[in-house]
Motif scaffolding. Structure first.
Motif, PDB file in Angstrom:
ATOM      1  N   ARG A  37      -2.089   0.304   4.649  1.00 23.34           N
ATOM      2  CA  ARG A  37      -3.234  -0.004   4.616  1.00 23.34           C
ATOM      3  C   ARG A  37      -4.181   0.042   6.168  1.00 23.34           C
ATOM      4  O   ARG A  37      -5.180   0.068   6.187  1.00 23.34           O
ATOM      5  CB  ARG A  37      -3.406  -1.596   4.181  1.00 23.34           C
ATOM      6  CG  ARG A  37      -3.232  -1.920   2.639  1.00 23.34           C
ATOM      7  CD  ARG A  37      -3.974  -0.797   1.731  1.00 23.34           C
ATOM      8  NE  ARG A  37      -3.359   0.484   1.440  1.00 23.34           N
ATOM      9  CZ  ARG A  37      -4.148   1.479   0.764  1.00 23.34           C
ATOM     10  NH1 ARG A  37      -5.198   1.313   0.268  1.00 23.34           N
ATOM     11  NH2 ARG A  37      -3.365   2.547   0.562  1.00 23.34           N
ATOM     12  N   LEU A  38      -3.520  -0.243   7.028  1.00 24.90           N
ATOM     13  CA  LEU A  38      -3.974   0.066   8.568  1.00 24.90           C
ATOM     14  C   LEU A  38      -4.345   1.389   8.917  1.00 24.90           C
ATOM     15  O   LEU A  38      -5.469   1.591   9.408  1.00 24.90           O
ATOM     16  CB  LEU A  38      -3.128  -0.682   9.503  1.00 24.90           C
ATOM     17  CG  LEU A  38      -2.847  -1.965   9.778  1.00 24.90           C
ATOM     18  CD1 LEU A  38      -1.775  -2.300  10.944  1.00 24.90           C
ATOM     19  CD2 LEU A  38      -4.117  -2.893   9.845  1.00 24.90           C
ATOM     20  N   VAL A 304     -17.465  -1.892  12.206  1.00 25.87           N
ATOM     21  CA  VAL A 304     -17.363  -1.651  11.017  1.00 25.87           C
ATOM     22  C   VAL A 304     -15.800  -1.821  10.514  1.00 25.87           C
ATOM     23  O   VAL A 304     -15.417  -1.716   9.465  1.00 25.87           O
ATOM     24  CB  VAL A 304     -17.602  -0.465  10.303  1.00 25.87           C
ATOM     25  CG1 VAL A 304     -19.317  -0.459  10.736  1.00 25.87           C
ATOM     26  CG2 VAL A 304     -16.869   0.869  11.100  1.00 25.87           C
ATOM     27  N   SER A 305     -14.980  -2.130  11.551  1.00 23.90           N
ATOM     28  CA  SER A 305     -13.420  -2.345  11.333  1.00 23.90           C
ATOM     29  C   SER A 305     -12.984  -3.336  10.378  1.00 23.90           C
ATOM     30  O   SER A 305     -12.215  -3.208   9.501  1.00 23.90           O
ATOM     31  CB  SER A 305     -12.582  -2.385  12.624  1.00 23.90           C
ATOM     32  OG  SER A 305     -13.092  -3.585  13.246  1.00 23.90           O
ATOM     33  N   PRO A 306     -13.738  -4.718  10.247  1.00 28.97           N
ATOM     34  CA  PRO A 306     -13.434  -5.377   9.488  1.00 28.97           C
ATOM     35  C   PRO A 306     -13.598  -5.014   7.954  1.00 28.97           C
ATOM     36  O   PRO A 306     -13.162  -5.304   6.961  1.00 28.97           O
ATOM     37  CB  PRO A 306     -14.239  -6.831   9.826  1.00 28.97           C
ATOM     38  CG  PRO A 306     -14.397  -6.661  11.194  1.00 28.97           C
ATOM     39  CD  PRO A 306     -14.575  -5.272  11.323  1.00 28.97           C
ATOM     40  N   LEU A 307     -14.855  -4.343   7.768  1.00 26.63           N
ATOM     41  CA  LEU A 307     -15.247  -3.923   6.497  1.00 26.63           C
ATOM     42  C   LEU A 307     -14.346  -2.810   5.817  1.00 26.63           C
ATOM     43  O   LEU A 307     -13.908  -2.676   4.951  1.00 26.63           O
ATOM     44  CB  LEU A 307     -16.644  -3.216   6.621  1.00 26.63           C
ATOM     45  CG  LEU A 307     -17.236  -2.854   5.318  1.00 26.63           C
ATOM     46  CD1 LEU A 307     -17.096  -3.706   4.319  1.00 26.63           C
ATOM     47  CD2 LEU A 307     -18.507  -1.944   5.359  1.00 26.63           C
ATOM     48  N   THR A 311     -12.007  -2.801   2.738  1.00 32.95           N
ATOM     49  CA  THR A 311     -11.913  -1.508   1.595  1.00 32.95           C
ATOM     50  C   THR A 311     -10.658  -1.076   1.450  1.00 32.95           C
ATOM     51  O   THR A 311     -10.243  -1.061   0.219  1.00 32.95           O
ATOM     52  CB  THR A 311     -12.876  -0.332   2.178  1.00 32.95           C
ATOM     53  OG1 THR A 311     -14.205  -0.807   2.501  1.00 32.95           O
ATOM     54  CG2 THR A 311     -12.853   0.763   1.483  1.00 32.95           C
ATOM     55  N   SER A 312      -9.804  -1.040   2.519  1.00 36.52           N
ATOM     56  CA  SER A 312      -8.369  -0.540   2.333  1.00 36.52           C
ATOM     57  C   SER A 312      -7.356  -1.367   1.397  1.00 36.52           C
ATOM     58  O   SER A 312      -6.681  -0.847   0.448  1.00 36.52           O
ATOM     59  CB  SER A 312      -7.711  -0.389   3.462  1.00 36.52           C
ATOM     60  OG  SER A 312      -7.755  -1.554   4.425  1.00 36.52           O
ATOM     61  N   ALA A 318      -6.988  -4.048  -6.341  1.00 40.41           N
ATOM     62  CA  ALA A 318      -7.691  -3.883  -7.450  1.00 40.41           C
ATOM     63  C   ALA A 318      -6.967  -2.814  -8.342  1.00 40.41           C
ATOM     64  O   ALA A 318      -6.914  -2.779  -9.609  1.00 40.41           O
ATOM     65  CB  ALA A 318      -9.024  -3.554  -7.123  1.00 40.41           C
ATOM     66  N   THR A 319      -6.383  -1.674  -7.632  1.00 35.11           N
ATOM     67  CA  THR A 319      -5.720  -0.598  -8.604  1.00 35.11           C
ATOM     68  C   THR A 319      -4.250  -1.119  -9.134  1.00 35.11           C
ATOM     69  O   THR A 319      -3.973  -0.978 -10.328  1.00 35.11           O
ATOM     70  CB  THR A 319      -5.054   0.587  -7.557  1.00 35.11           C
ATOM     71  OG1 THR A 319      -6.353   1.041  -7.018  1.00 35.11           O
ATOM     72  CG2 THR A 319      -4.397   1.670  -8.224  1.00 35.11           C
TER      73      THR A 319
END
Length: 358
Positions: A37-38, A304-307, A311-312, A318-319
């Motif tokens: 995820r990172l 935007v890194s927190p966003l 997202t990741s 969710a998947t």
């Protein structure tokens, strides 16, 4: 219940995580569930950085308008604060599940101990292992052993009975072997272990096993009936273990996401403030115009890194949640107008034998 004369399959129908048929689907699967995820978050931030440089190069945007940039910086500060606050709320929701009164904790412990005793009895061991991955391995081995016993039990039976049972048990053994190989290389806390458990289609196998029991139970030899009952019990235990470990993993993931968001949130707010300070001078930007697009784009990427983290992590959680939306032999991913065993109300179980389609 009985099957219709249409061709149906006894092989697994479920949606395996990691099942790919093309380069596009492989790339999609990698982004959604397989990649770290990172790494995905870093890719999103870098993509934003490059996108702003390209837009500036082609003249779509400009970094020379002081008023626009300062308003943008103010909006980014407010947005980052809101995002961090949201993440803290999510973390508090997760923590609230960990708080329980003595009675609730006792009931939870009794439920876990009861499950572990059932798992130990099914696997034929003195006590269920403490490692979640090892416990899943034992349950998978139990499923494979029961399937093999059931296959051997129908060797001398009529072909009408032996054919569907052997096709089913062959598929169960193949998939159990695949999951076992994955679990041997995995440790709990990594997505490889969780994806192996989630990807194993126990819901379909349990559904078919119950159908075979209802249709052929009286025709099976005593050893076969016993093996089929034990296979159903093992599949049910695997489903319970899978859901428990999936929930635990998602709690760990969301907690880690909360920590990382806090770590990125402070630099993101500082970066947004720095953008505003760069344009605070009445004489214009405080750095050379030649370097301005590069510096501001880099600072926006940090903002935007927190966003990007959100997202990741949401993509994966969710998947996973969507693909495991039901427990037991319920298959919401299968179209409502499809079998797999077409039955009607009060239909006798003596009509045609189900046939498979590859």
């Amino acid at each position: 219940m009985a099957s219709s004369d249409t061709e149906e399959t006894l092989e697994s129908y479920g949606t395996d995580i990691g099942e790919r048929t093309s380069s596009l689907s492989r790339a999609r699967e990698w982004v959604l569930v397989e990649a770290d995820r990172l790494l995905v978050a870093a890719f999103v931030s870098i993509a934003v950085f490059v996108a702003f440089l390209i837009l500036d190069e082609v003249g779509v945007i400009s970094f020379l308008n002081d008023d626009s940039i300062t308003r943008l910086a103010g909006g980014m500060i407010a947005g980052t604060f809101s995002l961090v606050t949201l993440v803290v709320s999510i973390n508090q929701l997760i923590l609230s599940r960990e708080f329980a009164a003595a009675g609730e904790s006792e009931n939870q412990l009794e439920g876990v101990m009861s499950f572990r005793e059932d798992a130990a009895e099914t696997a034929g061991v003195p006590a269920a292992p403490a490692s979640p991955t090892r416990l899943l391995e034992l349950l998978t081995a139990s499923i494979r052993d029961r399937a093999e016993t059931l296959e051997d039990a129908v060797d001398g039976c009529d072909e009408e009975l032996a054919t569907p049972v052997k096709r089913y048990t062959a598929d169960v053994q193949a998939r159990a072997d695949r999951v076992d190989e994955t679990l041997e290389r995995a440790t709990f806390g990594t997505f490889r272990a969780v994806s192996a458990a989630i990807g194993y289609d126990d819901a379909w196998q349990l559904y078919v096993a119950r159908h075979l029991r209802g249709r052929y139970g009286d025709d099976l030899p005593a050893e076969g009936r016993e093996a089929l009952e034990e296979l159903i019990d093992a599949l049910e235990l695997f489903g319970v273990a899978r859901e428990h470990f999936k929930t635990t993993y998602l709690q760990r993931e969301l907690t880690r996401f909360s920590q990382l968001t806090i770590y990125c949130g402070v630099p993101a707010i500082l970066a947004a403030m720095l953008i505003g300070f760069l344009y605070a001078d009445l004489g214009g930007p405080s750095i050379s115009v030649d370097y301005l697009p590069l510096v501001v784009s880099a600072l926006i990427a940090v903002v935007v890194s927190p966003l990007a983290l959100l997202t990741s992590y949401i993509l994966r959680t969710a998947t996973v949640t969507r693909r495991t939306a039901s427990v037991g032999p319920m298959l919401p991913q299968k179209p409502a107008d499809e079998g797999p065993f077409d039955v009607t109300y009060a239909e006798e179980s003596e009509s045609g034998t189900p046939t498979g389609s590859d």
